[in-house]
Design a protein around this motif. Structure first.
Motif, mmCIF file in Angstrom:
data_model
loop_
_atom_site.group_PDB
_atom_site.id
_atom_site.type_symbol
_atom_site.label_atom_id
_atom_site.label_comp_id
_atom_site.label_asym_id
_atom_site.label_seq_id
_atom_site.Cartn_x
_atom_site.Cartn_y
_atom_site.Cartn_z
ATOM 1 N N ALA A 264 3.319 1.851 -1.953
ATOM 2 C CA ALA A 264 3.769 2.194 -3.300
ATOM 3 C C ALA A 264 2.779 3.187 -3.891
ATOM 4 C CB ALA A 264 3.863 0.943 -4.154
ATOM 5 N N THR A 265 2.796 4.397 -3.366
ATOM 6 C CA THR A 265 1.797 5.404 -3.732
ATOM 7 C C THR A 265 2.497 6.751 -3.871
ATOM 8 O OG1 THR A 265 -0.274 6.392 -3.002
ATOM 9 C CG2 THR A 265 1.211 5.765 -1.272
ATOM 10 N N GLY A 266 1.947 7.622 -4.711
ATOM 11 C CA GLY A 266 2.577 8.919 -4.965
ATOM 12 C C GLY A 266 2.883 9.671 -3.677
ATOM 13 N N GLU B 166 -4.893 -1.243 2.587
ATOM 14 C CA GLU B 166 -3.641 -0.979 1.878
ATOM 15 C C GLU B 166 -3.854 -0.174 0.593
ATOM 16 O OE1 GLU B 166 -1.133 -4.366 1.202
ATOM 17 O OE2 GLU B 166 -0.797 -4.706 3.339
ATOM 18 N N ARG B 167 -4.960 -0.446 -0.095
ATOM 19 C CA ARG B 167 -5.215 0.274 -1.350
ATOM 20 C C ARG B 167 -5.473 1.757 -1.119
ATOM 21 N NH1 ARG B 167 -6.219 -3.328 -5.587
ATOM 22 N NH2 ARG B 167 -6.694 -5.416 -4.864
ATOM 23 N N SER B 168 -5.884 2.101 0.091
ATOM 24 C CA SER B 168 -6.269 3.498 0.353
ATOM 25 C C SER B 168 -5.185 4.298 1.063
ATOM 26 C CB SER B 168 -7.537 3.534 1.209
ATOM 27 O OG SER B 168 -8.544 2.803 0.589
ATOM 28 N N THR C 258 -2.320 6.707 1.800
ATOM 29 C CA THR C 258 -1.697 7.815 1.060
ATOM 30 C C THR C 258 -0.425 8.240 1.798
ATOM 31 O OG1 THR C 258 -2.857 9.474 2.355
ATOM 32 C CG2 THR C 258 -3.959 8.705 0.335
ATOM 33 N N SER D 6 5.034 8.854 -1.357
ATOM 34 C CA SER D 6 5.632 8.026 -0.305
ATOM 35 C C SER D 6 7.151 8.246 -0.246
ATOM 36 C CB SER D 6 5.295 6.560 -0.603
ATOM 37 O OG SER D 6 5.899 5.712 0.305
ATOM 38 N N GLY E 92 0.812 -1.224 0.000
ATOM 39 C CA GLY E 92 0.000 0.000 0.000
ATOM 40 C C GLY E 92 0.840 1.265 0.000
#
Ligand SMILES: NC(=O)C1=CN([C@@H]2O[C@H](COP(=O)(O)OP(=O)(O)OC[C@H]3O[C@@H](n4cnc5c(N)ncnc54)[C@H](OP(=O)(O)O)[C@@H]3O)[C@@H](O)[C@H]2O)[C@@H](O)CC1
Ligand SMILES: [K+]
Length: 509
Positions: A439-441, A485-487, A489, A443, A437
């Motif tokens: 691996a998000t802009g 995890e998908r949410s 930020t 991070s 999760g």
């Protein structure tokens, strides 16, 4: 915790037998007991059904011993054993123990057609670290059946067909495990992105191998865990003031990506430095001040991108640069001028280069020698590729980065699952915290802020990189306990930094 080669694990195991005066069958029993406990935890209270696929070496021996224990605990167990001309002694003893208990063993060959009862758990005990060469095509049908079954697959020690410590050709048959229970220490292959589809998760089982012997085995690879990073934390002093905790200077942002500078600056402050100053293009002034009142803001004369670094930049304790900065030619020239200025200074702040600062360095290989020793670079895999060139597999990637770090005396943080921190002495520390999760802009911007903050607080560059990477992953893991995890930020990671510090400093968690 050390990451050892298969040969060193074997030495460790053999020396333990002598020093603890136990037989190899007793050690196998201990390993099976640890597996049994872990699997009991995996299935919970319920009675479960298992299909155990055993090879002819000691990995198969572990499977046989585990089968006996699961059977005795009341689970439904089917055991299949590969037909072979000779079995390891420990394997044979465990076959015998099953016969004595009237537990049947079915034969298995690479050509077998298997049926797996619905909801049964498959245990892969075919090959462990004794794999001597890649499995050949003869094994494909058997492994294909296991890999395409809808049942969960738990591998013992390592997914069968995968080498523990050297490249495995990806076209060879390899078990795709949902979870691997690996003995005594982490294995390199379990940490590399190339093999992620075979090893999505692993758990290390302590089987009581002798600590003193482990200390005599040297390796450049470490698995970074809580007890390692706890030793790196600098205690807070009662008479501290904001100056005590250092002043970080965050340089980044351009028109359209001022957020990167905000995230890095917030993360730096939340990690504990006393003061932060953000240096951004003029267009970001109101946004940054509004979003983040604790920050001091300085702006470039240009509106859209950074075109110069102010004179006083060298007055700060640490500088983190590159987040959302862009690679405009003006910015490139400004960086080159900064290097020239740093060369003339008797002492300079600690430096961290991220994102576009790395892209600019990659474009200018003759600048590599100008980067002050012990600076930290935090590339993601694409940025790393621009910096050091292509690699054929993860083993080569790590070898190239170790070489780079030794040659330029830099610290490189290779971001990704199990982020690797490579030090100038060529030691490689793989991180144990973090989740997909993250691996998000943004991070990565948060990580840069955390490490720069730790540098400003007086940690050595190596300690700041190790502690920072661990803390960042831990904050993400704590966030994942309440946020899917998908949410997750980048802002969530910052919001959980305080809990990560609490967790890290609490010996009971
Ligand atoms: N760490 C610890 O402390 C403990 C470790 N323990 C366990 O021991 C495991 C290691 O056991 P191991 O050494 O017997 O090797 P294992 O992987 O079972 O297989 C070896 C057999 O496979 C064969 N073979 C090899 N390659 C092949 C190929 N491509 N195709 C076909 N065959 C091939 C090879 O024969 P070869 O042909 O090479 O002579 C040999 O017969 C370890 O992973 C762990 O589970 C625990 O019990 C106790 C504590
Ligand atoms: K295995």
């Amino acid at each position: 915790m050390k990451i050892l080669s298969a040969a060193d694990i074997y030495k460790w195991e053999q020396a333990t037998l002598i020093s603890q005066n136990i037989s190899s069958v007793e050690l196998m029993e201990r390993a099976a007991e640890a597996l049994f406990q872990a699997i009991q935890q995996y299935v919970g209270e319920r009675q479960a059904s298992f299909v155990i696929l055993c090879g002819f070496g000691n990995n198969g021996g572990d499977g046989l011993a585990l089968g006996r224990m699961l059977h005795m605990a009341g689970h439904i167990v089917r055991i299949h054993l590969l037909e072979h001309t000779s079995y390891s002694a420990e394997n044979e003893i465990n076959q015998q123990r099953l016969h004595e208990m009237d537990i049947s063993i079915s034969s298995l060959s690479p050509e077998s057609i298997l049926e797996f009862p619905a909801k049964s758990i498959l245990i892969d005990a075919l090959f462990g670290y004794g794999l001597a060469r890649p499995l050949d095509d003869r094994w494909k049908p058997l492994l294909y059946q296991i890999n395409t079954a809808s049942n969960p697959v738990l591998s013992i020690d390592i997914p069968s067909g995968l080498f523990a410590d050297k490249p495995t050709p990806i076209e060879a048959p390899i078990i795709q495990a949902h979870l691997t229970y690996t003995f005594a220490c982490a294995k390199l292959s379990l940490l590399f992105p190339k093999y992620a589809s075979f090893t999505s998760n692993f758990q290390i089982l302590d089987i009581g191998l002798e600590k003193n012997i482990e200390n005599t085995l040297s390796t450049p690879y470490e698995y970074l865990q809580k007890e390692d990073v706890q030793l790196l934390i600098r205690p807070l002093q009662k008479f501290s003031h904001k100056g005590t905790f250092g002043h970080a200077y965050m340089v980044g942002g351009r028109y359209g990506s001022i957020g990167a500078a905000i995230l890095a600056s917030k993360a730096a402050l939340k990690t504990g430095c006393g003061l932060i100053t953000a240096y951004i293009p003029a267009c970001g002034y109101t946004i940054l001040q509004g979003a983040f009142p604790e920050a001091q803001v300085e702006t470039d004369p240009l509106d859209t991108h950074i075109s110069m670094f102010p004179k006083q930049i060298t007055d700060y304790d640490a500088i983190g640069m590159g987040m959302g900065m862009g690679t405009h030619p003006d910015t490139e020239i400004a960086l080159r001028q900064l290097f020239e200025r740093l060369k003339l200074m008797p002492s300079i702040p600690h430096l961290l280069f991220d994102a576009d600062a790395i892209n600019i360095l990659a474009k200018n290989p003759d600048w590599h020698v100008l980067i002050p020793p012990n600076s930290i670079l935090t590339p993601h895999p694409k940025e790393l590729e621009r910096l050091i060139g292509l690699w054929t597999d993860d083993f080569e990637k790590i070898a190239k980065v170790r070489d780079w770090c030794r040659r330029y005396q830099q610290i490189v943080v290779i971001k990704g699952a199990n982020t690797a921190i490579v030090l100038p002495n060529e030691m490689v520390h793989f991180n144990s915290t973090g989740n997909p999760g993250m691996a998000t802009g943004g991070s990565g911007d948060v990580l840069s802020g955390i490490i720069t903050s730790l540098l400003a607080q007086g940690h050595t560059p190596a300690d700041a990189a190790l502690l920072g990477v661990y803390l960042h992953g831990l904050a993400g893991d704590i966030a994942a306990t309440t946020i899917h995890e998908r949410s997750i930020t980048a802002t969530d990671i910052i919001a959980h930094l305080s809990s990560a510090w609490q967790h890290l400093q609490n010996p009971y968690l």
